[in-house]
Write an enzyme that holds these catalytic residues in place. Structure first.
Site, PDB file in Angstrom:
ATOM      1  N   ASP A 118      13.460  -1.920  37.864  1.00  0.00           N
ATOM      2  CA  ASP A 118      13.512  -0.467  38.064  1.00  0.00           C
ATOM      3  C   ASP A 118      13.009   0.375  36.911  1.00  0.00           C
ATOM      4  O   ASP A 118      13.387   0.143  35.759  1.00  0.00           O
ATOM      5  CB  ASP A 118      14.977   0.000  38.210  1.00  0.00           C
TER       6      ASP A 118
ATOM      7  N   GLU B 222      15.310  -7.052  41.751  1.00  0.00           N
ATOM      8  CA  GLU B 222      14.906  -5.653  41.567  1.00  0.00           C
ATOM      9  C   GLU B 222      14.464  -5.426  40.115  1.00  0.00           C
ATOM     10  O   GLU B 222      15.072  -5.965  39.195  1.00  0.00           O
ATOM     11  CB  GLU B 222      16.110  -4.766  41.893  1.00  0.00           C
TER      12      GLU B 222
ATOM     13  N   GLU C 167      13.922   4.336  36.597  1.00  0.00           N
ATOM     14  CA  GLU C 167      14.647   5.423  37.247  1.00  0.00           C
ATOM     15  C   GLU C 167      14.633   6.628  36.316  1.00  0.00           C
ATOM     16  O   GLU C 167      14.969   6.511  35.138  1.00  0.00           O
ATOM     17  CB  GLU C 167      16.089   5.006  37.543  1.00  0.00           C
TER      18      GLU C 167
END
Ligand SMILES: *[C@@H]1O[C@H](CO)[C@@H](O)[C@H](O)[C@H]1NC(C)=O
Ligand SMILES: *[C@@H]1O[C@H](CO)[C@@H](O)[C@H](O)[C@H]1NC(C)=O
Ligand SMILES: *[C@@H]1O[C@H](CO)[C@@H](O)[C@H](O)[C@H]1NC(C)=O
Length: 299
Positions: free
Chosen positions: A112, A110, A114
């Site tokens: 990210d 993953e 955010e």
């Protein structure tokens, strides 16, 4: 001397153009050609005719999200994003990330972006993170203030450049974080095909001041808009009967041959981090008494 000066000048030009040309030759994708709905169908809508600008919303019934139709192994992923302008957005999480958690439940990768909502009517917080091969117990979070522009008033570009040996995070084409693959990372470096995702959801349990401020649906709906979606790199078939050979024919050289930022870009990144970074896992001795292996490159 003149020759050296010329070369330095020329390198300066090159690095400047490298930092501003990330998405220059990439045509923005329409939703239908590259994406599909993930959940919260009723909360996803298009703001223009060919469907290059997508809005996803969170209300008391549901969040919403979409994902790329295809997985990719090393690519540039980029979008211009406008965050919810509501006066209170505590608990709201807006994301732009790559993952393969549907295909690899226990060993997923993953990368990210955010965006974490606020309780005070002003500042969104930007968080970046990386997981590799199921390293969920070793978060690599960094957080930054997102207040040198108003992320709710205009679209700003957020980009992930994921190559075989480097992960770069960019805001408006300025690199803000680099993760270099070092031997000690082993599987923690994302190296399996991933899809691109964009979601909005209720993260009341942790998003704002560690969960102190929860979502308040009096202020709903919360809407995030994505435009100029770009994926430029190597797509791949997840079908196990196919040889997993990425198709990099049209991938730009900065994906297939990336070899680190230019000195000027590094300087800009340092300036950014000095000014706006509020947390890095590399400087958290109570959590990591020995910093994780890649931390040594940015002491
Ligand atoms: C935020 O609050 C101000 C003042 O009460 C109001 O005028 C404005 O419409 C609110 N903005 C949103 C997006 O709700
Ligand atoms: C990734 O995880 C799987 C399952 O836990 C393991 O078998 C494999 O060796 C790991 N790969 C790397 C590169 O660490
Ligand atoms: C939600 O916001 C409204 C309006 O500001 C307020 O009256 C209400 O008490 C809030 N609810 C909670 C649970 O904090």
């Amino acid at each position: 001397m003149a020759v050296l000066g010329f070369i330095l000048f020329f390198m300066g030009l090159l690095s400047v153009s490298a930092s501003i040309q990330l998405t220059k030759n990439s045509t923005p994708l329409t939703f239908d050609e590259a994406f599909s709905r993930l959940y919260g169908d009723q909360n996803l809508m298009f703001l223009d005719e060919p469907g290059t600008c997508v809005q996803i919303s969170l209300n008391e019934h549901s969040g919403s999200g979409f994902k790329s139709q295809k997985p990719y192994l090393y690519s540039l992923f980029s979008a211009s994003i406008k965050l919810p302008a509501n006066n209170y957005t505590a608990g709201v999480v807006v994301t732009f990330y790559t993952s393969n958690n549907e295909a690899f439940r226990d060993s997923h990768d993953e990368i990210d972006f955010e965006f974490l909502g606020h309780a005070d009517g002003t500042n969104w917080v930007l968080q970046t993170n990386v997981y590799g091969n199921g390293s969920v117990s070793r978060g690599r979070e960094e957080r930054y203030e997102l207040n040198w522009f108003d992320p709710t008033e205009d679209f700003h570009r957020y980009s992930i450049l994921w190559t075989e040996n480097w992960i770069l995070f960019y805001v408006d084409d300025v690199a803000i974080r680099e993760v270099k693959r070092v031997d000690g990372m082993r599987g923690d470096y994302p190296a399996k095909p991933m899809n691109l995702y964009a979601t909005i959801w209720d993260g009341s349990g942790w998003a704002t001041k560690g969960g102190k401020y929860k979502i308040n649906y009096t202020y709903a709906p919360f809407s995030a808009q994505y435009s100029d979606l770009v994926i430029n790199g190597c797509s791949i078939s997840m079908d196990p009967t196919h040889q997993q050979q990425p198709d990099c024919l049209n991938a730009p050289r900065f994906v297939t041959n990336f070899n680190g930022l230019m000195p000027e870009e590094i300087q800009k990144m340092r300036d950014f981090r000095t000014k706006y970074m509020t947390y890095s896992y590399c400087h958290n001795p109570s959590r990591y008494p020995t910093p994780l292996p890649e931390c040594t490159i940015d002491p």
